[in-house]
Enzyme design. Structure first.
Site, short mmCIF file in Angstrom:
data_model
loop_
_atom_site.label_atom_id
_atom_site.label_comp_id
_atom_site.label_asym_id
_atom_site.label_seq_id
_atom_site.Cartn_x
_atom_site.Cartn_y
_atom_site.Cartn_z
N GLU A 1 0.76 -1.26 0.00
CA GLU A 1 0.00 0.00 0.00
C GLU A 1 0.79 1.30 0.00
O GLU A 1 0.70 2.10 0.93
CB GLU A 1 -1.00 -0.03 1.17
CG GLU A 1 -1.96 -1.20 1.06
CD GLU A 1 -3.16 -1.11 2.00
OE1 GLU A 1 -3.14 -0.30 2.95
OE2 GLU A 1 -4.12 -1.87 1.78
N GLU B 1 -5.32 -8.06 -1.06
CA GLU B 1 -6.06 -7.73 0.16
C GLU B 1 -7.48 -7.31 -0.18
O GLU B 1 -7.70 -6.40 -0.99
CB GLU B 1 -5.42 -6.56 0.93
CG GLU B 1 -4.44 -6.94 1.99
CD GLU B 1 -4.07 -5.76 2.91
OE1 GLU B 1 -4.94 -4.90 3.17
OE2 GLU B 1 -2.91 -5.73 3.35
#
Ligand SMILES: *[C@@H]1O[C@H](CO)[C@@H](O)[C@H](O)[C@H]1NC(C)=O
Ligand SMILES: *[C@@H]1O[C@H](CO)[C@@H](O)[C@H](O)[C@H]1NC(C)=O
Ligand SMILES: *[C@@H]1O[C@H](CO)[C@@H](O)[C@H](O)[C@H]1NC(C)=O
Length: 389
Positions: free
Chosen positions: A161, A273
């Protein structure tokens, strides 16, 4: 004639559902925040022997009962090197390696995930004055790639991320790391590398942030794109953060846009995810719809990994940690219905298989026999390949 029909059958199956199914076995990332600081007093490597959750037992269960064949193993950069670019803390790497070995023992592919948001202690890799350099990140990955050089069931998610940074500079950083990893493994491209774009690797923002365009330009040192894939994340709550119990979308718009981009670019991604609150009926509906969509677009989505299990309790907001009752594990209902269920139901390729096999098949609604039939189906490509040869 028969041979070409058989080949079509195999192709049909390959397109039916994701190649990799699994979950993050979290805990090595506990204490890490989005500014890339990681409080190591909170680290909980998910192994009972190290005081964490029973990641080993969970992975065995997931592999045997859910057909999971990929586990993502998040870890704090600071756990592996005290300073960016500093020497590996061998004691800590040995602890993480215990988790990696427990994963490999299940036969699954094991995804190493440096869970640092493209940062080390508040500073962006290659972009903040006085911060970690590209070479610092490359040296970490060189050490990891060297350690696992001989095992093609090891995959690398370079960074969890990235956010609030220059995507073009970040892609240049990733290119250096890819080159370093391939160099450490003598130029073989057989291990999967996952590349993450900005806005927290958001599937819905892949195109509009320029992340997709920047990441598909990254190449192996030999000029190929073999086993270079994109990591995509997406949650179902109002701000895509995965911090709220309510699900407001099934994300088919976001994943549809990402799928169109990937298809045009002839590239694949792994959804590394996504997750939803396990006891929320709205989430159950939306999450099942989302995952059916991801499976249906498995030509571009090679994998679906949910968040999360490992050291999370069964009461964590997005828990996929199985319950342990009467000496055995039991899936969260959300896992059973929306991850295992949608995967099992995604058999778009089976109709073409039916044309080429005379073996009578009866797919019942009963879970047990579905598992048996599906396990048998998974062996088919190998059998078909044998017949073709
Ligand atoms: C490795 O890290 C641990 C804390 O996570 C620390 O106690 C230990 O001293 C470190 N070892 C080395 C060689 O730096
Ligand atoms: C997802 O939601 C949209 C909008 O509500 C809907 O049109 C679509 O059919 C849903 N997708 C699936 C796969 O159910
Ligand atoms: C969901 O419900 C189960 C069974 O009541 C409970 O054990 C679990 O803690 C709940 N999970 C969450 C996230 O509230």
């Amino acid at each position: 004639m028969i041979k070409s029909l058989v080949f079509l059958g195999a192709a049909g199956l390959a397109a039916a559902r994701v190649q990799f199914l699994g979950v993050s076995i979290a805990g090595g990332d506990f204490g890490c925040t989005i500014d890339g600081t990681c409080s190591l007093s909170s680290t909980q490597i998910p192994l009972k022997s190290l005081g964490g959750g029973d990641g080993e037992g969970q992975m065995k269960f997931f592999a045997q009962s859910n057909m999971y064949n990929m586990f993502r193993l998040p870890i704090a950069w600071q756990f592996l090197t005290a300073t960016a670019g500093g020497p590996i803390n061998e004691t800590n790497l040995a602890k993480y390696d215990q988790l990696v070995q427990a994963c490999l023992a299940t036969g699954a592919t094991c995804l190493i995930d440096i869970h640092n948001y493209a940062r080390f202690n508040g500073k962006i890799v290659g972009q903040s004055a006085g911060g970690p350099t590209d070479d610092d990140l490359a040296s970490l990955w060189t050490a990891l790639a060297t350690k696992y050089a001989t095992n093609d069931k090891i995959a690398f998610e370079l960074m969890n991320e990235p956010h609030d940074l220059d995507i073009k500079l970040w892609a240049a950083t990733c290119q250096k790391v890819v080159t370093a990893i391939r160099k450490a493994t003598n130029g073989k491209n057989t291990q999967i590398i996952l590349l993450s774009g900005i806005n927290f690797a958001s599937a819905g923002d892949l195109v509009k942030t320029g992340s997709g365009e920047a990441l598909v330009a990254i190449k192996n040192p030999d000029g190929t794109i073999e086993n270079l894939m994109i990591a995509l994340h997406k949650y179902l709550d109002a701000d895509n953060s995965g911090t709220h119990a309510d699900c407001v979308t099934n994300n088919t718009a976001a994943f549809g846009e990402a799928a169109a981009f990937l298809r045009a670019a002839k590239r694949q991604a792994i959804v590394s995810e996504t997750g939803a609150a396990p006891n929320n009926t709205g989430c159950l509906a939306h999450f099942c719809e989302q995952n059916a969509f991801i499976n249906a677009n498995s030509d571009v989505f090679a994998g679906l990994l949910t968040w999360g299990a490992g050291s999370f309790g069964t009461d964590y907001l997005l828990s996929e940690t199985p319950f342990f009752e009467g000496g055995k594990f039991i899936n969260q209902p959300l896992t059973q219905q929306c991850v295992v269920g949608t995967f099992m139901a995604s058999t778009a390729g089976v109709s073409s298989l039916m044309e080429v096999t005379t073996t009578p098949m009866e797919v019942t609604k009963d879970g047990a026999s579905t598992v048996v039939v599906s396990a048998w189906l998974m062996l088919l490509p190998a059998l078909l390949a044998y017949l073709v040869l």
